[in-house]
Design an enzyme around this catalytic site. Structure first.
Site, PDB file in Angstrom:
ATOM      1  N   GLU A   1       0.834  -1.208   0.000  1.00 57.71           N
ATOM      2  CA  GLU A   1       0.000   0.000   0.000  1.00 57.71           C
ATOM      3  C   GLU A   1       0.864   1.251   0.000  1.00 57.71           C
ATOM      4  O   GLU A   1       1.978   1.242   0.536  1.00 57.71           O
ATOM      5  CB  GLU A   1      -0.833   0.025   1.296  1.00 57.71           C
ATOM      6  CG  GLU A   1      -2.230  -0.504   1.148  1.00 57.71           C
ATOM      7  CD  GLU A   1      -3.142   0.417   0.346  1.00 57.71           C
ATOM      8  OE1 GLU A   1      -2.652   1.271  -0.426  1.00 57.71           O
ATOM      9  OE2 GLU A   1      -4.360   0.276   0.498  1.00 57.71           O
ATOM     10  N   ASP A   2       0.323   2.327  -0.538  1.00 66.41           N
ATOM     11  CA  ASP A   2       1.022   3.609  -0.414  1.00 66.41           C
ATOM     12  C   ASP A   2       0.753   4.252   0.940  1.00 66.41           C
ATOM     13  O   ASP A   2       1.640   4.853   1.527  1.00 66.41           O
ATOM     14  CB  ASP A   2       0.636   4.561  -1.564  1.00 66.41           C
ATOM     15  CG  ASP A   2      -0.860   4.758  -1.696  1.00 66.41           C
ATOM     16  OD1 ASP A   2      -1.621   3.872  -1.263  1.00 66.41           O
ATOM     17  OD2 ASP A   2      -1.280   5.801  -2.221  1.00 66.41           O
TER      18      ASP A   2
ATOM     19  N   ASP B   1      -4.550   4.792   6.275  1.00 70.13           N
ATOM     20  CA  ASP B   1      -5.158   5.984   6.852  1.00 70.13           C
ATOM     21  C   ASP B   1      -6.144   5.526   7.943  1.00 70.13           C
ATOM     22  O   ASP B   1      -5.755   5.366   9.102  1.00 70.13           O
ATOM     23  CB  ASP B   1      -5.866   6.687   5.672  1.00 70.13           C
ATOM     24  CG  ASP B   1      -6.073   8.157   5.885  1.00 70.13           C
ATOM     25  OD1 ASP B   1      -6.168   8.558   7.049  1.00 70.13           O
ATOM     26  OD2 ASP B   1      -6.157   8.899   4.901  1.00 70.13           O
TER      27      ASP B   1
ATOM     28  N   PHE C   1      -2.498  16.326   4.065  1.00 74.61           N
ATOM     29  CA  PHE C   1      -2.879  15.705   2.789  1.00 74.61           C
ATOM     30  C   PHE C   1      -1.635  15.619   1.920  1.00 74.61           C
ATOM     31  O   PHE C   1      -1.097  16.638   1.476  1.00 74.61           O
ATOM     32  CB  PHE C   1      -3.986  16.483   2.080  1.00 74.61           C
ATOM     33  CG  PHE C   1      -4.642  15.651   1.017  1.00 74.61           C
ATOM     34  CD1 PHE C   1      -5.795  14.925   1.291  1.00 74.61           C
ATOM     35  CD2 PHE C   1      -4.080  15.542  -0.252  1.00 74.61           C
ATOM     36  CE1 PHE C   1      -6.387  14.110   0.318  1.00 74.61           C
ATOM     37  CE2 PHE C   1      -4.660  14.735  -1.232  1.00 74.61           C
ATOM     38  CZ  PHE C   1      -5.813  14.030  -0.937  1.00 74.61           C
TER      39      PHE C   1
ATOM     40  N   ARG D   1       0.587  12.296  -9.067  1.00 72.64           N
ATOM     41  CA  ARG D   1       1.199  11.003  -8.737  1.00 72.64           C
ATOM     42  C   ARG D   1       2.651  10.940  -9.213  1.00 72.64           C
ATOM     43  O   ARG D   1       3.452  10.192  -8.674  1.00 72.64           O
ATOM     44  CB  ARG D   1       0.417   9.862  -9.407  1.00 72.64           C
ATOM     45  CG  ARG D   1      -1.001   9.675  -8.891  1.00 72.64           C
ATOM     46  CD  ARG D   1      -1.555   8.327  -9.343  1.00 72.64           C
ATOM     47  NE  ARG D   1      -3.008   8.271  -9.305  1.00 72.64           N
ATOM     48  CZ  ARG D   1      -3.723   7.867  -8.253  1.00 72.64           C
ATOM     49  NH1 ARG D   1      -3.121   7.493  -7.147  1.00 72.64           N
ATOM     50  NH2 ARG D   1      -5.037   7.823  -8.310  1.00 72.64           N
TER      51      ARG D   1
HETATM   52  C1  PRP Z   1      -6.003   5.413  -0.727  1.00 68.79           C
HETATM   53  C2  PRP Z   1      -4.732   4.591  -0.496  1.00 68.79           C
HETATM   54  C3  PRP Z   1      -5.225   3.394   0.253  1.00 68.79           C
HETATM   55  C4  PRP Z   1      -6.435   3.908   1.018  1.00 68.79           C
HETATM   56  C5  PRP Z   1      -6.063   4.122   2.452  1.00 68.79           C
HETATM   57  O1  PRP Z   1      -6.622   4.985  -1.917  1.00 68.79           O
HETATM   58  O2  PRP Z   1      -4.102   4.244  -1.694  1.00 68.79           O
HETATM   59  O3  PRP Z   1      -5.592   2.341  -0.611  1.00 68.79           O
HETATM   60  O4  PRP Z   1      -6.814   5.141   0.402  1.00 68.79           O
HETATM   61  O5  PRP Z   1      -7.137   4.642   3.193  1.00 68.79           O
HETATM   62  P1  PRP Z   1      -7.833   3.855   4.385  1.00 68.79           P
HETATM   63  O6  PRP Z   1      -6.772   3.320   5.301  1.00 68.79           O
HETATM   64  O7  PRP Z   1      -8.663   4.956   5.043  1.00 68.79           O
HETATM   65  O8  PRP Z   1      -8.705   2.793   3.830  1.00 68.79           O
HETATM   66  P2  PRP Z   1      -7.560   5.919  -2.813  1.00 68.79           P
HETATM   67  O9  PRP Z   1      -8.996   5.679  -2.504  1.00 68.79           O
HETATM   68  O10 PRP Z   1      -7.088   7.352  -2.699  1.00 68.79           O
HETATM   69  O11 PRP Z   1      -7.316   5.366  -4.285  1.00 68.79           O
HETATM   70  P3  PRP Z   1      -5.985   5.446  -5.173  1.00 68.79           P
HETATM   71  O12 PRP Z   1      -4.948   4.555  -4.527  1.00 68.79           O
HETATM   72  O13 PRP Z   1      -6.419   4.922  -6.512  1.00 68.79           O
HETATM   73  O14 PRP Z   1      -5.527   6.883  -5.227  1.00 68.79           O
END
Ligand code: PRP
Length: 176
Positions: A98-99, A102, A151, A164
């Site tokens: 994961e990136d 949150d 953010f 990105r």
């Molecule tokens: C982001 C990120 C994680 C997730 C984390 O994805 O890449 O997958 O949110 O949040 P959480 O711990 O509250 O679940 P995003 O919905 O922004 O999609 P993306 O990766 O395509 O930008």
């Protein structure tokens, strides 16, 4: 068109050093095993590819595309599977890549999906973690950086699909 250059939170050099550390730990922990990286699109694609290149193991990669943020700055609390895993993960050692973690909702969602699909073991590697935002308990086995509740964009992370490509982690300021 001028390219937006956000304030640097974590530089490319710092990212590379931490990824080297994580790759060493992963290579040691999974010695003699075949690991499947599960790259969570879209945000994790840069981190996943840089991490894979530094791991000294035979690895394969699977992808899943999830979204919970839409175009906003806050999670919707609902996860949408835009593209599911296409390969077989039954009986495999899977590392979710994961990136950012949150609220922890996405990781919990993925862990139960992988359990349903019969994964042998499931661990998590994340570039970033915002402990202040976590609502759902989850362990991150390999974490590069803990950050404050700002953010962040760049190195795969977006705001409304943009930024990105920025090669470091930056902070999005209001009005940008
Ligand atoms: C982001 C990120 C994680 C997730 C984390 O994805 O890449 O997958 O949110 O949040 P959480 O711990 O509250 O679940 P995003 O919905 O922004 O999609 P993306 O990766 O395509 O930008």
């Amino acid at each position: 068109m001028n390219h937006y250059q956000p304030e640097v939170l974590i530089s490319s050099e710092e990212i590379e050093l931490r990824i080297t550390d994580l790759a060493k730990a992963i290579s040691k922990d999974y010695e003699d095993k075949e690991l499947v990286f599960l790259c969570v699109l879209k945000g994790a694609f840069i981190f996943c590819s840089d991490l894979m290149k530094k791991v000294s193991l035979p690895v394969s990669v699977e992808f899943i595309s999830l979204s919970s943020y839409g175009d906003g700055m806050k999670s919707s609390g609902q996860i949408t599977t835009d593209m599911d895993i296409t390969g077989n993960v039954a009986g495999k050692d899977v590392l979710i890549v994961e990136d950012i973690v949150d609220s922890g909702l996405t990781i919990n969602f993925l862990k139960s999906k992988l359990r349903e699909k019969g994964a042998e073991s499931i661990k998590v590697a994340s570039l970033l973690h915002k402990p202040g935002k976590q609502k759902f308990a989850t362990d991150i086995d390999y974490l590069a950086f803990e950050i404050e509740d700002k953010f962040v964009i760049g190195y795969g992370l977006d705001y409304a699909g943009r930024y990105r490509e920025i090669p470091y982690i930056g902070v999005l300021n209001a009005g940008q």
